[in-house]
Design an enzyme around this catalytic site. Structure first.
Site, PDB file in Angstrom:
ATOM      1  N   ARG A  21      10.591 -23.674  -7.055  1.00  0.00           N
ATOM      2  CA  ARG A  21      11.592 -23.343  -6.028  1.00  0.00           C
ATOM      3  C   ARG A  21      11.726 -21.834  -5.846  1.00  0.00           C
ATOM      4  NH1 ARG A  21      16.762 -27.208  -7.554  1.00  0.00           N
ATOM      5  NH2 ARG A  21      15.832 -29.228  -7.037  1.00  0.00           N
TER       6      ARG A  21
ATOM      7  N   GLU B 199       0.838  -1.203   0.000  1.00  0.00           N
ATOM      8  CA  GLU B 199       0.000   0.000   0.000  1.00  0.00           C
ATOM      9  C   GLU B 199       0.871   1.251   0.000  1.00  0.00           C
ATOM     10  OE1 GLU B 199      -0.178  -2.652   1.906  1.00  0.00           O
ATOM     11  OE2 GLU B 199      -2.147  -2.983   2.781  1.00  0.00           O
TER      12      GLU B 199
ATOM     13  N   CYS C  79      -0.614   0.403   7.643  1.00  0.00           N
ATOM     14  CA  CYS C  79      -1.015   0.829   6.289  1.00  0.00           C
ATOM     15  C   CYS C  79      -2.360   1.538   6.323  1.00  0.00           C
ATOM     16  CB  CYS C  79      -1.086  -0.373   5.364  1.00  0.00           C
ATOM     17  SG  CYS C  79       0.544  -1.028   5.011  1.00  0.00           S
TER      18      CYS C  79
END
Ligand SMILES: NC(=O)c1ccc[n+]([C@@H]2O[C@H](COP(=O)([O-])OP(=O)(O)OC[C@H]3O[C@@H](n4cnc5c(N)ncnc54)[C@H](OP(=O)(O)O)[C@@H]3O)[C@@H](O)[C@H]2O)c1
Length: 368
Positions: free
Chosen positions: A189, A54, A86
């Site tokens: 991975r 944000e 946030c």
């Protein structure tokens, strides 16, 4: 949810995907700010200690955030962690509407929606958005959600098998599957925090367990489940970052201490856990200990013994089978007994070159 909410939310999901595997133990989140139909700012979570999505988007938007709608994959946090809340940043910037796809279950950070509503911001939560988008975000955040709700990482088990269920190639070749399937493994991975095998695989295959062939911002940590510390000191996984999950209270004779010293000198870290009544390492305790090391998502690539033990202990959340249909006859026998309990569902059937990819997963509800 309005029709025009869909595209920015999908964009936020795509931004989050770009940083998956780089933000642990923080969740990989995407945020898009839209004002009068135009994207005025966007961003994704920075590596730990850096800004949340944000804040990245608000900085990009500057004063254009006033009156905007914020599309965020995860409910904005309402607490002072490594960074300020946030919710405060969104309110201060004059954001008037927030659409988020997943509630934050992390007790210290939860409550963002309530805080925003109390400040007069319109909030559209997961219940009001498309289930398909909500489910996509839940899967994207599975590692974070797993640790917060169950105290253990999310585990994806991958096996490469022949059509008749063998985990080793019949002609003694190293690889069962082709290059496309192996590249897919490297892509997996690149999105997780750790790649895990048993000591049997290290002794027989000497794998590297790192990301090659595809870009990786952060390498996952190699993890070896090794009750008696039998990992050879010159194995390729023995490097800084290696976690060796081993038995607490094992007989610690001189040779064991020598191996431990050599492994630690090469950068390995020992994670000692208890053995269960069967004398085998308690895998649930081992995974919980990995969570304490900041590991939220595990990609397990073991041989048959550890694969069956993880499945038997109900510690697997997704199975990825790579099947070399050209090897081992015309049948199709899964290499291990696959989970069939409630909550399990088919996630994908597809191909990777000549090989078949078959994926099942379960939701986090009810899983250990
Ligand atoms: N096709 C595939 O997808 C694939 C993937 C990997 C390996 N492989 C093949 O599989 C073979 C090796 O098989 P493997 O079964 O020995 O490998 P593994 O499953 O990776 O390792 C097994 C070892 O893990 C350790 N372990 C620790 N805690 C355990 C627990 N609670 N339950 C079970 N095991 C535990 C045990 O050794 P300690 O007693 O020393 O702890 C055990 O012998 C090789 O031929 C390799 O090529 C195939």
């Amino acid at each position: 949810m309005r029709a025009e909410d869909c595209a920015p939310l999908v964009r936020a999901i795509a931004l989050a995907e770009q940083v998956r595997g780089t933000t642990t133990p923080n969740p990989a989140v995407g945020c898009v700010l839209v004002r009068e139909g135009e994207i005025v700012g966007e961003g994704a979570t920075r590596p730990v200690g850096g800004a949340h999505a944000e804040v990245v988007a608000l900085r990009a938007a500057g004063s254009r955030a006033r009156g905007a709608c914020a599309y965020v994959t995860l409910e904005p946090c309402a607490h002072h962690g490594r960074t300020p809340p946030c919710t405060d940043a969104l309110i201060a910037a004059g954001v008037v509407r927030v659409v988020h796809a997943c509630a934050d279950p992390n007790p210290p950070a939860a409550g963002g929606a309530v805080t925003l509503r109390a400040a007069g911001v319109e909030v559209v939560g997961p219940d009001a958005i498309s289930p398909l988008l909500a489910d996509t975000v839940t899967a994207q955040l599975e590692g974070f959600l797993s640790v917060v709700s169950r105290g253990r990482p999310h585990v994806t088990l991958k096996l490469a098998q022949t059509a008749d269920g063998q985990l080793t190639a019949p002609d003694g070749e190293r690889w069962i599957t082709g290059p496309a399937a192996r590249r897919a493994v490297h892509r997996w991975r690149a999105t997780v925090d750790a790649v895990l095998v048993g000591s049997g695989t290290v002794r027989s295959d000497d794998p590297q367990l790192d990301v090659r062939h595809v870009p990786a911002v952060v390498q996952p940590r190699p993890v070896v489940v090794d009750t008696r510390l039998r990992t050879p000191c010159d194995a390729r996984v023995v490097r800084p970052g290696l976690l060796l999950v081993t038995a607490a209270g094992a007989s610690k004779h001189g040779a064991w201490r020598e191996r431990r010293d050599a492994l630690e000198a090469a950068g390995a870290q020992l994670v000692e856990v208890a053995c269960g009544p069967d004398g085998r390492l308690d895998l649930a305790a081992g995974l919980a200990a990995l969570a304490d090391h900041g590991i939220c998502a595990v990609f397990a690539e073991p041989g048959r013994r550890l694969a069956e033990a993880l499945l038997g202990a109900d510690l697997v959340d997704r199975v990825v089978l790579h099947v070399a249909v050209g090897l081992g006859g015309l049948g199709m026998a899964p290499a291990v007994d696959l989970p069939t309990g409630p909550g399990w569902r088919l996630e994908r059937v597809g191909g990777a070159g000549p090989d078949v990819v078959w994926q099942v997963r379960r939701g986090l509800d009810g899983a250990r």
